[in-house]
Motif scaffolding. Structure first.
Motif, PDB file in Angstrom:
ATOM      1  N   GLY A   1      52.818  43.116  39.615  1.00  0.00           N
ATOM      2  CA  GLY A   1      52.912  42.551  40.952  1.00  0.00           C
ATOM      3  C   GLY A   1      51.679  41.746  41.303  1.00  0.00           C
ATOM      4  O   GLY A   1      50.850  41.433  40.448  1.00  0.00           O
ATOM      5  N   THR A   2      51.568  41.428  42.578  1.00  0.00           N
ATOM      6  CA  THR A   2      50.448  40.655  43.087  1.00  0.00           C
ATOM      7  C   THR A   2      49.785  41.422  44.218  1.00  0.00           C
ATOM      8  O   THR A   2      50.420  42.266  44.858  1.00  0.00           O
ATOM      9  CB  THR A   2      50.895  39.277  43.607  1.00  0.00           C
ATOM     10  N   VAL A   3      48.528  41.136  44.444  1.00  0.00           N
ATOM     11  CA  VAL A   3      47.799  41.731  45.556  1.00  0.00           C
ATOM     12  C   VAL A   3      46.931  40.655  46.196  1.00  0.00           C
ATOM     13  O   VAL A   3      46.534  39.690  45.540  1.00  0.00           O
ATOM     14  CB  VAL A   3      46.897  42.913  45.116  1.00  0.00           C
ATOM     15  N   GLU A   4      46.662  40.839  47.462  1.00  0.00           N
ATOM     16  CA  GLU A   4      45.757  39.940  48.157  1.00  0.00           C
ATOM     17  C   GLU A   4      44.335  40.403  47.880  1.00  0.00           C
ATOM     18  O   GLU A   4      44.023  41.577  48.042  1.00  0.00           O
ATOM     19  CB  GLU A   4      46.030  39.971  49.654  1.00  0.00           C
ATOM     20  N   GLY A   5      43.497  39.509  47.448  1.00  0.00           N
ATOM     21  CA  GLY A   5      42.100  39.837  47.215  1.00  0.00           C
ATOM     22  C   GLY A   5      41.875  40.742  46.023  1.00  0.00           C
ATOM     23  O   GLY A   5      42.789  41.047  45.270  1.00  0.00           O
ATOM     24  N   ASP A   6      40.626  41.155  45.856  1.00  0.00           N
ATOM     25  CA  ASP A   6      40.243  42.045  44.769  1.00  0.00           C
ATOM     26  C   ASP A   6      39.390  43.169  45.347  1.00  0.00           C
ATOM     27  O   ASP A   6      38.947  43.082  46.492  1.00  0.00           O
ATOM     28  CB  ASP A   6      39.463  41.272  43.696  1.00  0.00           C
TER      29      ASP A   6
ATOM     30  N   TYR B   1      37.535  37.411  45.286  1.00  0.00           N
ATOM     31  CA  TYR B   1      38.630  36.524  44.888  1.00  0.00           C
ATOM     32  C   TYR B   1      39.784  36.616  45.882  1.00  0.00           C
ATOM     33  O   TYR B   1      39.934  37.599  46.585  1.00  0.00           O
ATOM     34  CB  TYR B   1      39.114  36.872  43.478  1.00  0.00           C
ATOM     35  N   ALA B   2      40.619  35.573  45.925  1.00  0.00           N
ATOM     36  CA  ALA B   2      41.693  35.464  46.914  1.00  0.00           C
ATOM     37  C   ALA B   2      42.912  36.327  46.590  1.00  0.00           C
ATOM     38  O   ALA B   2      43.562  36.857  47.485  1.00  0.00           O
ATOM     39  CB  ALA B   2      42.120  34.004  47.052  1.00  0.00           C
ATOM     40  N   LYS B   3      43.259  36.431  45.300  1.00  0.00           N
ATOM     41  CA  LYS B   3      44.448  37.202  44.932  1.00  0.00           C
ATOM     42  C   LYS B   3      44.318  37.719  43.515  1.00  0.00           C
ATOM     43  O   LYS B   3      43.467  37.283  42.746  1.00  0.00           O
ATOM     44  CB  LYS B   3      45.728  36.392  45.077  1.00  0.00           C
ATOM     45  N   GLY B   4      45.173  38.677  43.221  1.00  0.00           N
ATOM     46  CA  GLY B   4      45.209  39.229  41.872  1.00  0.00           C
ATOM     47  C   GLY B   4      46.628  39.440  41.413  1.00  0.00           C
ATOM     48  O   GLY B   4      47.547  39.613  42.235  1.00  0.00           O
ATOM     49  N   LEU B   5      46.819  39.392  40.127  1.00  0.00           N
ATOM     50  CA  LEU B   5      48.087  39.780  39.492  1.00  0.00           C
ATOM     51  C   LEU B   5      47.771  40.970  38.610  1.00  0.00           C
ATOM     52  O   LEU B   5      46.745  40.986  37.930  1.00  0.00           O
ATOM     53  CB  LEU B   5      48.636  38.648  38.620  1.00  0.00           C
ATOM     54  N   TRP B   6      48.622  41.968  38.624  1.00  0.00           N
ATOM     55  CA  TRP B   6      48.369  43.177  37.857  1.00  0.00           C
ATOM     56  C   TRP B   6      49.604  43.558  37.055  1.00  0.00           C
ATOM     57  O   TRP B   6      50.716  43.129  37.360  1.00  0.00           O
ATOM     58  CB  TRP B   6      47.951  44.328  38.778  1.00  0.00           C
TER      59      TRP B   6
END
Length: 154
Positions: free
Chosen positions: A117-122, A127-132
């Protein structure tokens, strides 16, 4: 040796967003997992997922750096890639044809990971967003069902 349930280890390199970043991150993920006693399909899957997410960041994100996080938290391993773009990617409606050179990044991640999924920030706020993505560790008890929405960050 698989890390003991209830303990976790986090590994977090930062990289410049350039053509060498996917290779460096692939090698890093593979080394971390092999040092934790993992091998075979798990290492191959985690390396591919991390490489695809880093490659997508290098092609599509903002900023000049990215952060990779590898979290060993039995019974799973979670990988995350964070960058400067707030735009959350979506998997393609259909996989591109065999002659197409782009557009597969999230398809293999979706196929290999038990969840992603994706998340806002770290976690550090850089950072602005993350993919995990999340994969089950070899020799660890299975976890719950897959979910492909915003969820656990790494």
């Amino acid at each position: 040796m698989v890390p003991v349930a209830g303990t976790s280890c986090v590994y977090t390199p930062h990289s410049v967003r350039n053509a060498t970043a996917p290779k460096i991150c692939r090698d890093f993920v593979g080394t971390v997992l092999r040092c934790a006693g993992q091998d075979g399909d798990l290492v191959d899957g985690a390396v591919l997922c991390a490489s695809e997410l880093v490659g997508n960041s290098c092609l599509h994100a903002d900023g000049d750096s990215l952060m990779l996080r590898v979290l060993l938290c039995p019974p799973c391993v979670r990988g995350g890639v964070y960058d400067g773009s707030a735009v959350r990617p979506r998997p393609p409606a259909a996989m591109p044809g065999p002659d197409c050179t782009q557009g597969r990044g999230l398809g293999p991640v979706e196929a290999l990971a038990r969840s992603w999924g994706t998340v806002e920030g770290d976690p550090l706020g850089w950072y602005a967003k993350g993919l995990w993505f999340e994969l089950g560790l070899s020799g660890a008890a299975p976890a719950g069902p897959a979910a492909t929405s915003s969820g656990p960050s790494v």
